[in-house]
Design an enzyme around this catalytic site. Structure first.
Site, PDB file in Angstrom:
ATOM      1  N   LYS A 123       3.149  11.699   6.863  1.00 40.40           N
ATOM      2  CA  LYS A 123       2.289  11.520   8.038  1.00 40.40           C
ATOM      3  C   LYS A 123       2.808  12.272   9.257  1.00 40.40           C
ATOM      4  O   LYS A 123       2.602  13.469   9.391  1.00 40.40           O
ATOM      5  CB  LYS A 123       2.075  10.035   8.318  1.00 40.40           C
ATOM      6  CG  LYS A 123       1.224   9.330   7.245  1.00 40.40           C
ATOM      7  CD  LYS A 123       0.771   7.974   7.673  1.00 40.40           C
ATOM      8  CE  LYS A 123       0.004   7.235   6.566  1.00 40.40           C
ATOM      9  NZ  LYS A 123      -1.285   7.862   6.213  1.00 40.40           N
ATOM     10  N   ASP A 176       9.567   2.931   1.726  1.00 38.60           N
ATOM     11  CA  ASP A 176       8.404   3.769   2.021  1.00 38.60           C
ATOM     12  C   ASP A 176       8.195   3.745   3.532  1.00 38.60           C
ATOM     13  O   ASP A 176       7.628   2.803   4.082  1.00 38.60           O
ATOM     14  CB  ASP A 176       7.177   3.229   1.288  1.00 38.60           C
ATOM     15  CG  ASP A 176       5.918   4.064   1.550  1.00 38.60           C
ATOM     16  OD1 ASP A 176       5.920   4.853   2.509  1.00 38.60           O
ATOM     17  OD2 ASP A 176       4.941   3.903   0.807  1.00 38.60           O
ATOM     18  N   PHE A 216       0.860  -1.182   0.000  1.00 38.89           N
ATOM     19  CA  PHE A 216       0.000   0.000   0.000  1.00 38.89           C
ATOM     20  C   PHE A 216       0.894   1.228   0.000  1.00 38.89           C
ATOM     21  O   PHE A 216       1.576   1.517   0.986  1.00 38.89           O
ATOM     22  CB  PHE A 216      -0.940   0.055   1.199  1.00 38.89           C
ATOM     23  CG  PHE A 216      -1.868   1.238   1.141  1.00 38.89           C
ATOM     24  CD1 PHE A 216      -3.023   1.180   0.376  1.00 38.89           C
ATOM     25  CD2 PHE A 216      -1.567   2.418   1.792  1.00 38.89           C
ATOM     26  CE1 PHE A 216      -3.881   2.273   0.284  1.00 38.89           C
ATOM     27  CE2 PHE A 216      -2.405   3.521   1.712  1.00 38.89           C
ATOM     28  CZ  PHE A 216      -3.565   3.450   0.942  1.00 38.89           C
TER      29      PHE A 216
END
Length: 414
Positions: free
Chosen positions: A271, A242, A157
């Site tokens: 984030k 990531d 994802f």
């Protein structure tokens, strides 16, 4: 510091209940239905606690998918935002500003990378990385134009854009959104031999999550990241990590790759980089890699804006100075131990690293999340049968144990 659970008041007001119902109805009427949120209408939040419009208080065990590792509305980050908002918020990259240079320097020093490409959302940073990897492959490695390949992992994802879902293995993420982009090769996660076999002379990069978050907090076998990085070096392939969700303290290290002492060629962060105040992300790499970008090759009106940079600088200082990575390791070990002690036929597996724990069930996770919400604990399911437990890294031991008691009670009652 978290508010004591002994001060946990519940206000049952019919007028506020009507307000909550009307707001839910408005969202359902006017908002696109691309999410299925729990029916709690948040009014304010502080630290690890969330308060709804009805006056109820909940312990946050999702942390906005790790975007608020520092806790909600951290006062130091808030102060930095308010101070910058009174000076200048946006200049675009047409001009320079006095926050971007400091942000780039501090983020480079934090990660051990040489250069920073500032962006906004995590998906935007991943998109930027794909472009950089392809251009590096063509201009530096010498891959024929238009032939660069990027290897990714099954159950990945990395976002929701067209190019990213082009290499997703989740059918729902792709349904109805084709045609898809070519140039990606999917291999099993955690299988270094499969990576070695998949590499060809046209392979530019290997993109991987050090821990697969959305897939259900899937940990790779010990040594996988180190071996994969070595394979990439041997074949002149970029190793791209990531760390958008796994980084900035979530797994008990500042970055998840550090569990195996791996420094990726390219790192993607986002984030918690802004502590939940603002969308800030970045691509980090060496000068040889990010140096392939020339003026006009790539851009972002908001990327690197002074407000974002000021907020991110404060957010990084909080993580380091308040030792949130170390706190995640300590509290995460306690959380994992307590959840593993729960005895319930519903539980198939419990796994995690730091304050990032998954409870995989034999049945659907949504009803369990709804039951926990009624007990004052907010968490969210993923892939139908997995509960994610990921509170802000600022959580106090007392509050963590309070949450564990609720999780135990709900699961053992089913």
């Amino acid at each position: 510091m978290a508010v004591s659970v002994l001060q946990r008041d519940v206000i049952d007001d019919s007028k506020n209940h009507e307000l909550a119902s009307s707001l839910i109805a408005l969202e359902d009427q006017y908002g696109a239905h691309n999410y299925k949120p729990l029916d709690v209408v948040v009014h304010r939040a502080s630290g690890v606690w969330i308060y709804d419009v009805e006056g109820r208080r909940y312990l946050d065990f999702l942390a906005a998918y790790s975007a608020v590792n520092q806790g909600h509305c951290h006062p130091r980050i808030l102060a930095a935002m308010l101070e910058q908002a009174q000076r200048v918020t946006l200049t675009s990259r047409a001009f320079r500003n006095d926050q971007l240079p400091l942000f780039c320097k501090e983020l480079s020093e934090l990660t051990g990378q040489e250069m920073v490409l500032p962006m906004n959302s995590g998906a935007e940073a991943v998109e930027s990385t794909l472009k950089v990897a392809r251009k590096w492959g063509h201009k530096v490695k010498g891959i024929p134009e238009g032939k660069a390949e990027i290897i990714v992992c099954a159950n990945n994802f990395h976002g929701r854009t067209i190019s990213i879902i082009s290499f997703s293995t989740e059918p729902q993420y792709r349904d109805g959104f084709g045609p898809f982009l070519p140039g990606f090769k999917v291999i099993p996660f955690g299988d270094a031999a499969a990576l070695r076999e998949a590499i060809t002379p046209n392979t530019a990069a290997f993109l991987v999550e050090p821990v697969q978050g959305e897939a259900g907090i899937i940990l790779p076998p010990d040594g996988y990241l180190r071996e994969s990085a070595a394979i990439c070096r041997e074949n002149n392939v970029l190793f791209i990590a990531d760390e958008i969700q796994s980084g900035l303290g979530r797994t008990g290290k500042l970055f998840a790759c550090q569990h195996e002492d791996v420094t990726p060629d390219v790192m993607i962060v986002g984030k918690a980089l802004a502590g939940g105040f603002y969308p800030v992300s970045a691509v980090l790499a060496s000068r040889k890699i990010l140096g392939v970008l020339n003026p006009g090759d790539h851009g972002s009106t908001f990327g690197g804006n002074p407000m974002a940079c000021a907020v991110a600088r404060a957010a990084m200082r909080v993580i380091v100075e308040e030792k949130l990575s170390e706190r995640s390791a300590e509290m995460g070990a306690l959380l994992l131990d307590r959840v593993r002690q729960i005895r319930s036929p519903q539980i198939r597996e419990v796994r995690g690293r730091g304050l990032w724990v998954a409870v995989e069930l034999n049945g659907p996770a949504r009803p369990v999340c709804e039951a926990l919400m009624r007990e004052g604990l907010l968490c969210k399911e993923t892939h139908d049968n997995v509960i994610r437990l990921a509170p802000p890294l600022t959580i106090e031991r007392e509050d963590l144990l309070w949450a564990c008691d609720r999780i135990k009670a709900v699961l053992e009652a089913r």
